[in-house]
Motif scaffolding. Structure first.
Motif, mmCIF file in Angstrom:
data_model
loop_
_atom_site.group_PDB
_atom_site.id
_atom_site.type_symbol
_atom_site.label_atom_id
_atom_site.label_comp_id
_atom_site.label_asym_id
_atom_site.label_seq_id
_atom_site.Cartn_x
_atom_site.Cartn_y
_atom_site.Cartn_z
ATOM 1 N N CYS A 1 -7.544 -10.750 0.429
ATOM 2 C CA CYS A 1 -8.547 -10.067 1.251
ATOM 3 C C CYS A 1 -8.664 -10.752 2.597
ATOM 4 O O CYS A 1 -8.300 -11.915 2.766
ATOM 5 C CB CYS A 1 -9.899 -9.990 0.549
ATOM 6 N N TYR A 2 -9.110 -9.974 3.552
ATOM 7 C CA TYR A 2 -9.409 -10.483 4.890
ATOM 8 C C TYR A 2 -10.886 -10.222 5.101
ATOM 9 O O TYR A 2 -11.313 -9.066 5.040
ATOM 10 C CB TYR A 2 -8.569 -9.755 5.944
ATOM 11 N N GLY A 3 -11.647 -11.288 5.319
ATOM 12 C CA GLY A 3 -13.096 -11.112 5.389
ATOM 13 C C GLY A 3 -13.565 -10.609 4.033
ATOM 14 O O GLY A 3 -13.197 -11.173 2.996
ATOM 15 N N ASP B 1 -3.905 2.816 -0.662
ATOM 16 C CA ASP B 1 -5.290 2.338 -0.762
ATOM 17 C C ASP B 1 -5.360 0.969 -1.432
ATOM 18 O O ASP B 1 -6.187 0.751 -2.325
ATOM 19 C CB ASP B 1 -6.167 3.360 -1.512
ATOM 20 N N HIS B 2 -4.440 0.091 -1.033
ATOM 21 C CA HIS B 2 -4.478 -1.326 -1.430
ATOM 22 C C HIS B 2 -4.072 -1.583 -2.880
ATOM 23 O O HIS B 2 -4.253 -2.683 -3.387
ATOM 24 C CB HIS B 2 -5.878 -1.930 -1.152
ATOM 25 N N ARG B 3 -3.543 -0.553 -3.521
ATOM 26 C CA ARG B 3 -3.112 -0.705 -4.916
ATOM 27 C C ARG B 3 -1.672 -0.245 -5.054
ATOM 28 O O ARG B 3 -1.220 0.636 -4.319
ATOM 29 C CB ARG B 3 -3.949 0.199 -5.845
ATOM 30 N N GLY C 1 4.598 3.969 1.351
ATOM 31 C CA GLY C 1 3.197 4.384 1.250
ATOM 32 C C GLY C 1 2.553 4.473 2.615
ATOM 33 O O GLY C 1 3.106 3.975 3.600
ATOM 34 N N PRO C 2 1.375 5.096 2.658
ATOM 35 C CA PRO C 2 0.709 5.311 3.946
ATOM 36 C C PRO C 2 0.378 3.990 4.652
ATOM 37 O O PRO C 2 0.177 2.963 3.991
ATOM 38 C CB PRO C 2 -0.590 6.031 3.556
ATOM 39 N N SER C 3 0.296 4.048 5.975
ATOM 40 C CA SER C 3 -0.088 2.867 6.758
ATOM 41 C C SER C 3 -1.444 2.360 6.292
ATOM 42 O O SER C 3 -2.329 3.148 5.967
ATOM 43 C CB SER C 3 -0.184 3.227 8.242
ATOM 44 N N GLY C 4 -1.570 1.052 6.282
ATOM 45 C CA GLY C 4 -2.836 0.454 5.868
ATOM 46 C C GLY C 4 -2.944 0.282 4.361
ATOM 47 O O GLY C 4 -3.920 -0.270 3.857
ATOM 48 N N GLY C 5 -1.915 0.710 3.625
ATOM 49 C CA GLY C 5 -1.966 0.648 2.163
ATOM 50 C C GLY C 5 -1.736 -0.745 1.603
ATOM 51 O O GLY C 5 -2.052 -1.015 0.447
ATOM 52 N N GLY C 6 -1.129 -1.635 2.399
ATOM 53 C CA GLY C 6 -0.953 -3.015 1.948
ATOM 54 C C GLY C 6 0.488 -3.506 1.888
ATOM 55 O O GLY C 6 0.748 -4.608 1.401
ATOM 56 N N LYS C 7 1.425 -2.748 2.428
ATOM 57 C CA LYS C 7 2.851 -3.119 2.314
ATOM 58 C C LYS C 7 3.135 -4.458 3.000
ATOM 59 O O LYS C 7 3.774 -5.334 2.422
ATOM 60 C CB LYS C 7 3.745 -2.024 2.933
ATOM 61 N N SER C 8 2.674 -4.600 4.243
ATOM 62 C CA SER C 8 2.957 -5.844 4.981
ATOM 63 C C SER C 8 2.294 -7.032 4.300
ATOM 64 O O SER C 8 2.873 -8.123 4.240
ATOM 65 C CB SER C 8 2.424 -5.772 6.414
ATOM 66 N N THR C 9 1.100 -6.807 3.815
ATOM 67 C CA THR C 9 0.387 -7.915 3.152
ATOM 68 C C THR C 9 1.169 -8.373 1.919
ATOM 69 O O THR C 9 1.364 -9.577 1.713
ATOM 70 C CB THR C 9 -1.031 -7.461 2.755
ATOM 71 N N LEU C 10 1.659 -7.411 1.131
ATOM 72 C CA LEU C 10 2.439 -7.780 -0.051
ATOM 73 C C LEU C 10 3.712 -8.527 0.360
ATOM 74 O O LEU C 10 4.073 -9.539 -0.257
ATOM 75 C CB LEU C 10 2.771 -6.532 -0.882
ATOM 76 N N LEU C 11 4.375 -8.058 1.408
ATOM 77 C CA LEU C 11 5.584 -8.766 1.878
ATOM 78 C C LEU C 11 5.237 -10.209 2.255
ATOM 79 O O LEU C 11 5.980 -11.135 1.928
ATOM 80 C CB LEU C 11 6.181 -8.067 3.112
ATOM 81 N N ARG C 12 4.113 -10.384 2.939
ATOM 82 C CA ARG C 12 3.746 -11.745 3.373
ATOM 83 C C ARG C 12 3.453 -12.649 2.174
ATOM 84 O O ARG C 12 3.766 -13.840 2.203
ATOM 85 C CB ARG C 12 2.553 -11.703 4.331
ATOM 86 N N LEU C 13 2.888 -12.086 1.135
ATOM 87 C CA LEU C 13 2.624 -12.903 -0.069
ATOM 88 C C LEU C 13 3.938 -13.270 -0.771
ATOM 89 O O LEU C 13 4.145 -14.421 -1.160
ATOM 90 C CB LEU C 13 1.716 -12.168 -1.053
HETATM 91 P P1 ADP Z 1 0.655 -1.512 5.660
HETATM 92 O O1 ADP Z 1 1.730 -2.528 5.888
HETATM 93 O O2 ADP Z 1 0.868 -0.681 4.441
HETATM 94 O O3 ADP Z 1 0.383 -0.666 6.877
HETATM 95 P P2 ADP Z 1 -1.145 -3.783 5.774
HETATM 96 O O4 ADP Z 1 -0.753 -4.743 4.722
HETATM 97 O O5 ADP Z 1 -0.723 -4.066 7.186
HETATM 98 O O6 ADP Z 1 -0.705 -2.315 5.353
HETATM 99 O O7 ADP Z 1 -2.719 -3.657 5.778
HETATM 100 C C1 ADP Z 1 -3.500 -3.460 4.601
HETATM 101 C C2 ADP Z 1 -4.977 -3.586 4.958
HETATM 102 O O8 ADP Z 1 -5.282 -4.943 5.285
HETATM 103 C C3 ADP Z 1 -5.386 -2.770 6.169
HETATM 104 O O9 ADP Z 1 -6.681 -2.289 5.926
HETATM 105 C C4 ADP Z 1 -5.380 -3.774 7.289
HETATM 106 O O10 ADP Z 1 -6.286 -3.402 8.300
HETATM 107 C C5 ADP Z 1 -5.789 -5.047 6.589
HETATM 108 N N1 ADP Z 1 -5.177 -6.262 7.197
HETATM 109 C C6 ADP Z 1 -3.870 -6.584 7.160
HETATM 110 N N2 ADP Z 1 -3.643 -7.756 7.775
HETATM 111 C C7 ADP Z 1 -4.851 -8.185 8.221
HETATM 112 C C8 ADP Z 1 -5.313 -9.341 8.942
HETATM 113 N N3 ADP Z 1 -4.457 -10.303 9.313
HETATM 114 N N4 ADP Z 1 -6.633 -9.428 9.230
HETATM 115 C C9 ADP Z 1 -7.491 -8.458 8.842
HETATM 116 N N5 ADP Z 1 -7.145 -7.364 8.155
HETATM 117 C C10 ADP Z 1 -5.847 -7.219 7.847
#
Ligand code: ADP
Length: 243
Positions: free
Chosen positions: A11-13, A212-214, A35-47
């Motif tokens: 989570c962020y915040g 939606d983050h799942r 999946g749709p933008s904002g779904g969590g793909k980049s976050t999963l890659l970073r983990l």
């Molecule tokens: P995707 O790659 O599918 O577009 P992200 O992993 O970039 O999705 O984002 C998933 C959610 O986490 C979004 O709601 C995004 O705004 C939030 N998020 C991602 N990275 C950060 C960050 N560094 N700080 C705050 N919120 C973030």
């Protein structure tokens, strides 16, 4: 090398970017995060890449939990190759230096070995004539191919790619896709977030669909495209294909 996410959440915040994600990166075949933008793909890659650590669950490498200790994370990251949307090349270095510098600084190559490796990679990606050009003197497709060559420098088993073609026009996307196919055919594992669904379908492997983050579905790429498995997947594909 095997990477696994077990109930991972980040989570962020006070907002969860991903939650309760469990998957195993399959060896030697592409894993496509769709999946749709904002779904969590980049976050999963970073983990998976050890660039960030989960607040819930775990990332496992070869069955062992990845320690959040910075020096352990650095060792993990060194075993991988990375390509991001805009390539992240060093603007003041030419193509060859962009490949050799990390090999020398981060991977302990001698200068001669790094130069030999850069030559091999520039040749493989049809970039030899550009080896003295800086990023600003190259097209977007050439820059991304250099980013791919750089990511392959230390011969990682797994390449992590975050929307590597999204900043490119269609013609240049084709060049990068050809280069990615070469890498796949060498038996490397690609973990790729992309909206280029035509290309994704062609690459094969497995799909992980995040919405939606799942993680809402995982399975063979062919199956995903032949019969989109969830309402969200159907809506996503029809939206992407209209664009
Ligand atoms: P995707 O790659 O599918 O577009 P992200 O992993 O970039 O999705 O984002 C998933 C959610 O986490 C979004 O709601 C995004 O705004 C939030 N998020 C991602 N990275 C950060 C960050 N560094 N700080 C705050 N919120 C973030």
């Amino acid at each position: 090398m095997q990477i696994e996410s077990r109930h991972a959440g980040r989570c962020y915040g006070d907002r969860w970017a991903i939650r309760d994600i469990s998957l195993v990166v399959p060896a030697r075949e592409p894993l496509l995060l769709l999946g749709p933008s904002g779904g969590g793909k980049s976050t999963l890659l970073r983990l998976l890449a050890g660039l960030e650590i989960p607040q819930e669950g775990q990332i496992l490498v070869d069955g062992k939990p990845l320690s959040p200790n910075e020096s352990d994370l650095r060792i993990h990251r060194r075993r991988l190759g990375f390509v991001f949307q805009d390539g992240n090349l060093f603007p003041h270095l030419n193509a060859q230096e962009n490949i050799t510098l990390p090999l020398i600084r981060a991977h302990g190559f001698s200068r001669a070995d790094a130069l030999a490796r850069a030559h091999t990679l520039l040749e493989r990606f049809q970039l030899l004539t550009h080896s003295r050009n800086r990023p600003a003197e190259l097209s977007g497709g050439q820059r991304q191919r250099i980013a791919l060559a750089r990511a392959m420098g230390h011969d990682p088993e797994i390449l992590i790619l975050d929307e590597p073609t999204s900043a490119l026009d269609p013609e240049m996307t084709g060049e990068v896709i050809d280069a990615l196919e070469t890498i796949r055919n060498e038996g490397k594992t690609l973990v790729l977030a992309t909206h280029a669904t035509g290309f994704a379908r062609h690459l094969g492997g497995q799909v992980a669909f995040l919405q939606d983050h799942r993680l809402t579905w995982t399975g063979p790429t062919q199956k995903f495209f032949e019969a989109p498995p969830t309402e969200g997947a159907r809506a996503y594909l029809s939206r992407i294909q209209r664009e």
